[in-house]
Design an enzyme around this catalytic site. Sequence first.
Site, short mmCIF file in Angstrom:
data_model
loop_
_atom_site.label_atom_id
_atom_site.label_comp_id
_atom_site.label_asym_id
_atom_site.label_seq_id
_atom_site.Cartn_x
_atom_site.Cartn_y
_atom_site.Cartn_z
N GLU A 141 0.15 -17.20 2.19
CA GLU A 141 -0.73 -18.25 2.81
C GLU A 141 -1.53 -17.70 4.14
OE1 GLU A 141 1.04 -21.12 5.70
OE2 GLU A 141 -0.49 -22.55 5.13
N ASP A 176 -3.50 -23.89 2.25
CA ASP A 176 -3.60 -24.84 3.35
C ASP A 176 -5.06 -25.35 3.50
OD1 ASP A 176 -1.33 -25.18 6.19
OD2 ASP A 176 -3.13 -26.42 5.71
N GLN A 202 -1.35 -27.31 1.19
CA GLN A 202 -0.97 -28.10 2.31
C GLN A 202 -2.16 -28.82 2.80
OE1 GLN A 202 1.02 -24.95 4.25
NE2 GLN A 202 2.95 -25.79 4.11
N GLU A 238 1.56 -30.92 5.92
CA GLU A 238 2.05 -30.24 7.24
C GLU A 238 1.26 -30.56 8.38
OE1 GLU A 238 1.22 -26.04 6.99
OE2 GLU A 238 3.26 -25.60 7.77
O1 LIG Z 1 1.56 -22.66 9.57
C1 LIG Z 1 1.17 -22.91 8.39
O2 LIG Z 1 0.29 -23.36 7.88
C2 LIG Z 1 2.37 -22.77 7.63
O3 LIG Z 1 2.37 -23.44 6.43
C3 LIG Z 1 3.78 -22.50 8.09
O4 LIG Z 1 4.72 -22.59 7.37
C4 LIG Z 1 3.61 -21.07 8.40
O5 LIG Z 1 3.61 -20.37 7.45
MG MG Z 2 0.39 -24.15 6.23
#
Ligand SMILES: O=C(O)C(=O)[C@@H](O)CO
Ligand code: MG
Length: 262
Positions: A141, A176, A202, A238
């Site tokens: 990530e 993400d 995410q 997240e």
């Molecule tokens: O900070 C983020 O975005 C994450 O997904 C944590 O799990 C650190 O990788």
């Molecule tokens: Mg993340």
Amino acid sequence: MPRFAANLTLMFTEHAFLDRFAAAADAGFRAVEFLFPYAHPPEAIGERLRRNGLTQALFNLPPGDWAAGERGIAALPGRFADLQAGVETGLLYAEATGVARLHLMAGLADHDDPEAQAAYRRSVAWAAERVGRAGLNLVLEPINARNMPGYFLDDFGAAAALIAALNLPNLKLQFDLYHCQIMHGDVTMRLRQLMPIIGHVQTASVPERHEPGTGEMNDAFLFAELDRLGYDGFVGCEYNPRAGTTEGLGWFTPYRDGGTAQ
Ligand SMILES: O=C(O)C(=O)[C@@H](O)CO
Ligand SMILES: [Mg+2]
């Protein structure tokens, strides 16, 4: 329809960690993720998943000494033995939870440092092969420098280039949406471009990292785009609830009782 996974590190913090599984299930989630399970026995995590009919979508491999400021050790020269031990620990939890993917954090290092680059490539290659033998994917990530100053993997292009160079079938990108918007923007086109290597997604609003739909991005459009692109994995939630986890779940209503991704 995306399969959303409640992130139990950030959500349902009104409850003790082991009670968050039931809270997430009661709220309609069928999957969970979190940063680290290591403060609890693997069996306790597995039992909560089974008791609440939840699928474990993801967690991170041990990150080194988090309390001392470490944010992963994969890119830290001289920490390969620790990296290997951490992967073995993570695999014990993977067996107990049935998770299908693990995230390897890179650490705080200069992305231009040849020694850090070599350490990271070695760590990623070894970890991917090792978790692959357990039937798991390894995801990487990119993280933005506002949230994690000095983090080694700070560019989606660099992550994609390493994944391509190593060309391992179980090495994937953790996309993400929050980080992509902050680091690069152009999120939809990057989703389309990188979809072949995406192993986990995410979501969180930008810039505040709250519930989807509360920031500058049209998060509902991005979730629909994931469907259009045929993404069949999980979307980890997240985010930091703005004012109470359950009170903030209005965004989730149209997606409740999602599918059954593994
Ligand atoms: O900070 C983020 O975005 C994450 O997904 C944590 O799990 C650190 O990788
Ligand atoms: Mg993340």
